[in-house]
Write an enzyme that holds these catalytic residues in place. Sequence first.
Site, short mmCIF file in Angstrom:
data_model
loop_
_atom_site.label_atom_id
_atom_site.label_comp_id
_atom_site.label_asym_id
_atom_site.label_seq_id
_atom_site.Cartn_x
_atom_site.Cartn_y
_atom_site.Cartn_z
N TRP A 22 64.60 -35.04 13.55
CA TRP A 22 63.80 -35.26 14.77
C TRP A 22 62.61 -34.29 14.78
CZ3 TRP A 22 62.15 -32.43 18.98
CH2 TRP A 22 61.61 -33.17 20.03
N HIS A 23 62.85 -33.08 14.32
CA HIS A 23 61.78 -32.08 14.33
C HIS A 23 60.73 -32.34 13.26
CE1 HIS A 23 64.50 -29.83 16.97
NE2 HIS A 23 63.39 -29.31 17.43
N GLY A 24 61.09 -33.11 12.25
CA GLY A 24 60.09 -33.43 11.25
C GLY A 24 60.70 -33.91 9.96
#
Lengths: 491, 84
Positions: free
Chosen positions: A335-337
Amino acid sequence: MVFSSNIFLFVFLPVTLLFYFNPFTKKCKDGGRTFKNIVLLIASLVFYGWGEPRFVFIMMASIVLNYLIGRGLGKYEAKSIRRWLLAALLVLNIGLLFVFKYLGFVAGIFGGAISIALPLGISFYTFQILSYGLDVYFNKDKVQKNILLLGLYISMFPQLVAGPIVRYGDVSEELLNRKETSADITYGVRRFVYGLGKKVLLANFLAIIADYAFLSPGTNSVMTSWLGTICYTLQIYFDFSGYSDMAIGLGRIFGFHFPENFDYPYVSLSFTEYWRRWHMTLGSWMRDYLFYPLQKSEGFVHLGGWARGILGKKKGKYVPAILSLLVLWLAMGFWHGANWNFVLWGLLFFVLMSFESLSGMGKKALRTTGEKGFQAKKIAYHIYVVFFLLIAYVLFRADSLPLAFRYIGNMFGGTTNSFVDQDFWKYLKNIRFLLPAAILLCTPFARWISGKIKKPLVRDIGRGVAILAIFVLSVLSIVTEFYNPFIYFNF
Amino acid sequence: MMEEKIYETLNEIFRDVFDDDEIVVDAKTNSDTIEDWDSLEHINLVVAIEKAFGLKFSMDEVTGMKDVGEMVEIIKARGTKLED
């Protein structure tokens, strides 16, 4: 557009407020609610389209398609049709995220090269839309038949680009029935200014040292490495929680009550506690829409039965839970990258959280948090949390995995770099006042102080002076065009 | 079904899931009063209750149940396969 910019503070926000709170709305039949909602919707689209106009259309397409799926779920009761609509919901939203966020990464694994720009805040608004669709699917919320109201929920500029992740149920009532009270407006302004100060006066200055340390980690001394990750750890807290404060404050000015997102995470005594205090809206989203449904799915229930048969009742029951935890943390990482750093970051928390659960340490630490007074074990627990946080943030911040390992190597003297160098003393001198202040403000210190002041008048005056000072200093800092990035815009 | 009987059955399930024979549940029992009741154990508990009462909780109920009292309300409203 960023909140901490001249254009937002001195043009966008005043103009929006002027239209929103204009006296003519009182003459409307519905008290101006429709007019106000339209003002807010248009303002939000302008806000979003300011930097990158193309991406507004992607968000609008997402709103329209999700709206149609929602209407479908409202209309059909047959299970088979609902399942198809659920599939469409998941394919649409996860597909959209995949194309913009992960396609390049996946292509890279197979040796290809695709470069697609990331639409601002897509991870945040996609999660919001998903919560709406899933809640309608699970009959938790009613279908929104007015596309403008659904659009307003998704695009509302205070929370659009970096959270808090507001669930549809949090604001569904307030979309049509809310009151903008003077108490809420006062609170909102205060909250906004606190957030602005966190961002402009703390995070931005800490960023200078963090950026320096992570720019070319190869040459850092041991002490510079530690200082760099400490500064980054503080920076990201003030940056992100400051943004949430501003979002919650702005929402309150317009009469919305958004959920809280941070609760002094750095005072935690375990990661079990930390993840109840850090980015709370993401954690609870993942729990309710991924972790629980996954564990409760037929496959996982079967797996649990099978594991109990083999490992015995006591150990077996943890198999589906731990497997779900792994999926959860991989999802948190991604989700963060789309980046191996974030995957490893997620796996680190998976290991820490599993350890805390299986050993019972997480619960012991939670119990200790509730106990009063000074205790040696509190310090021991806290050192454990801070230590792994500093490591986790190296993984989070470093530009690539090799650079992260190199950085961590430097922290522990695993390279030939010196123990301490000129840069360290120079930077330490620069933040000799800022660093202790920042560490103090990670704790409920300010709240404690204001609680100590018993006379309401004295407290109000104190608050007023503090807010004015923070605002003036922040504006000065912005006007002089000081360095001003928002970390969470990239997710 | 009688409320008493539901509590009796829930008590057995709680003792079994949390492996603690001293648990006595009442309407106010929640994840704060039972130490082992956390997000890792929650679904184990939910699935055990579903099995015992022959019902399925919706995802909304799974995430929304705040205490045993709410659980009992849902079970009562649903009617179950347990004999009166």
